[in-house]
Design an enzyme around this catalytic site. Structure first.
Site, PDB file in Angstrom:
ATOM      1  CB  THR A 156      -0.896  -0.020   1.259  1.00 32.09           C
ATOM      2  OG1 THR A 156      -1.775  -1.124   1.161  1.00 32.09           O
ATOM      3  CG2 THR A 156      -1.706   1.259   1.418  1.00 32.09           C
ATOM      4  NE  ARG A 184      -9.607  -6.823   3.343  1.00 29.68           N
ATOM      5  CZ  ARG A 184      -8.614  -5.947   3.200  1.00 29.68           C
ATOM      6  NH1 ARG A 184      -8.296  -5.501   1.992  1.00 29.68           N
ATOM      7  NH2 ARG A 184      -7.945  -5.506   4.237  1.00 29.68           N
ATOM      8  CB  SER A 186      -8.664  -2.103   2.367  1.00 31.97           C
ATOM      9  OG  SER A 186      -8.533  -0.828   1.789  1.00 31.97           O
ATOM     10  CG  ASP A 187      -6.523   0.456   6.044  1.00 31.27           C
ATOM     11  OD1 ASP A 187      -6.295  -0.573   5.362  1.00 31.27           O
ATOM     12  OD2 ASP A 187      -5.688   1.363   6.178  1.00 31.27           O
ATOM     13  CB  THR A 205       0.782   0.546   4.869  1.00 25.16           C
ATOM     14  OG1 THR A 205       0.804  -0.645   4.080  1.00 25.16           O
ATOM     15  CG2 THR A 205       1.986   0.557   5.787  1.00 25.16           C
ATOM     16  N   GLY A 206      -0.841  -1.759   6.097  1.00 27.16           N
ATOM     17  CA  GLY A 206      -0.958  -2.927   6.971  1.00 27.16           C
ATOM     18  C   GLY A 206      -2.257  -3.656   6.684  1.00 27.16           C
ATOM     19  N   GLY A 208      -5.944  -4.065   6.755  1.00 25.16           N
ATOM     20  CA  GLY A 208      -7.041  -3.115   6.892  1.00 25.16           C
ATOM     21  C   GLY A 208      -7.954  -3.411   8.067  1.00 25.16           C
TER      22      GLY A 208
HETATM   23  N1  GLY Z   1      -4.223  -1.634   4.138  1.00 25.00           N
HETATM   24  C1  GLY Z   1      -4.615  -2.159   2.920  1.00 25.00           C
HETATM   25  C2  GLY Z   1      -5.532  -3.288   2.990  1.00 25.00           C
HETATM   26  O1  GLY Z   1      -5.762  -3.884   4.043  1.00 25.00           O
HETATM   27  O2  GLY Z   1      -6.097  -3.630   2.009  1.00 25.00           O
END
Ligand code: GLY
Length: 282
Positions: A156, A184, A186-187, A205-206, A208
């Site tokens: 990300t 889905r 993400s964050d 990042t990480g 979500g």
């Molecule tokens: N942080 C990006 C995701 O989880 O998709």
């Protein structure tokens, strides 16, 4: 105010990526940070975070735009968001397909009443506003998909900048975590993963789902807004990830130009430019 910026290219996996890839990512971040810093001299923080994120999306080394991860049904769906610290407007696209730069679609949405669009609606909006068909797939992602190597949102991207007027902005863009259930969210195109006001801007990042559980970017910015030092705000917010071993990393700049970053597992790749020197981490 001396303009400053920090960018990130997500996490780096020692186990599934070679040292050459790590060096290539560091070099790419360094070049993109330099180009974006140059741009920041004559543009606002808001314009600059979009510019930097577009460059990151265009680099297939990162999991955003070109080079995005493939979902479990074989399709690529991308998410990106933008937040302006002055107006506090937040715009984003969630699970958009077949555009080159999701962050540019998010930017286009900023003046509208409806600023966050998903799926088909986001794509329809993009096409109406001139974003042409683009296939972001690269051979490496096909290899990963076919081998069904599950990856943890490794690349990300994001940028936080403060401009000469002291205005802050944050942008984040992702290709998701790979092999996710279609639909889905993400964050990255939520205020948990990308948040900014006049006190602080944060891009995450990480994983979500972990970031959403603690509303990470919003928590850090709120704590700084309420008077906490940026380092303490990060520490307190990252402590909240610990009970469930949350996997996250963030970059930030506060209103005084303090640049900060932290990750729960130290393997995130970043570059920052404070006006004097470029610093590449990890
Ligand atoms: N942080 C990006 C995701 O989880 O998709």
């Amino acid at each position: 105010m001396t303009p400053k910026l920090i960018i990130h290219g997500g996490f780096f996996s020692e186990s599934s990526q070679s040292v050459e890839v790590k060096i290539a990512k560091q070099n790419a971040l360094s070049e993109i940070a330099k180009a974006s810093y140059q741009y920041l001299q004559t543009h606002s923080a808001l314009e600059t975070v979009v510019f930097a994120t577009e460059l990151l999306e265009n680099d297939p080394l990162f999991n955003a735009g070109t080079g995005s991860q493939i979902q479990s049904d074989g399709k690529i769906r991308m998410s990106a968001s933008l937040m302006d610290g002055i107006t506090k407007k937040f715009s984003g696209v969630i699970n958009i397909e077949n555009v080159k730069n999701p962050i540019r679609v998010a930017e286009k949405l900023m003046p509208f009443d409806d600023t966050v669009l998903g799926g088909e609606g986001a794509l329809m909006f993009a096409r109406i506003h001139g974003f042409e068909y683009y296939d972001p797939i690269i051979p490496q992602r096909v290899v990963e998909y076919e081998a069904k190597k599950k990856a943890k949102a490794l690349g990300t991207v994001g940028c936080v900048a403060i401009d000469a007027n002291g205005n802050l902005a944050a942008a984040t863009s992702t290709g998701g975590k790979g092999f996710e259930i279609p639909g889905r969210i993400s964050d990255s195109a939520t205020t948990a993963g990308n948040f900014c006001n006049e006190f602080c801007g944060v891009s995450c990042t990480g994983v979500g789902e972990d970031i959403l559980r603690v509303a990470l970017a919003t928590k850090i910015v709120t704590r700084v807004t309420d008077g906490m030092k940026i380092k303490e705000a990060f520490q307190k917010s990252f402590d909240e990830l610990k009970p469930f071993e949350g996997f996250a990393g963030c970059i930030a700049i506060d209103k005084d130009g303090n640049i900060f970053h932290q990750d729960s597992f130290p393997s995130m790749v970043f570059a920052s430019f404070n006006g004097n020197e470029i610093v590449v981490f990890n």
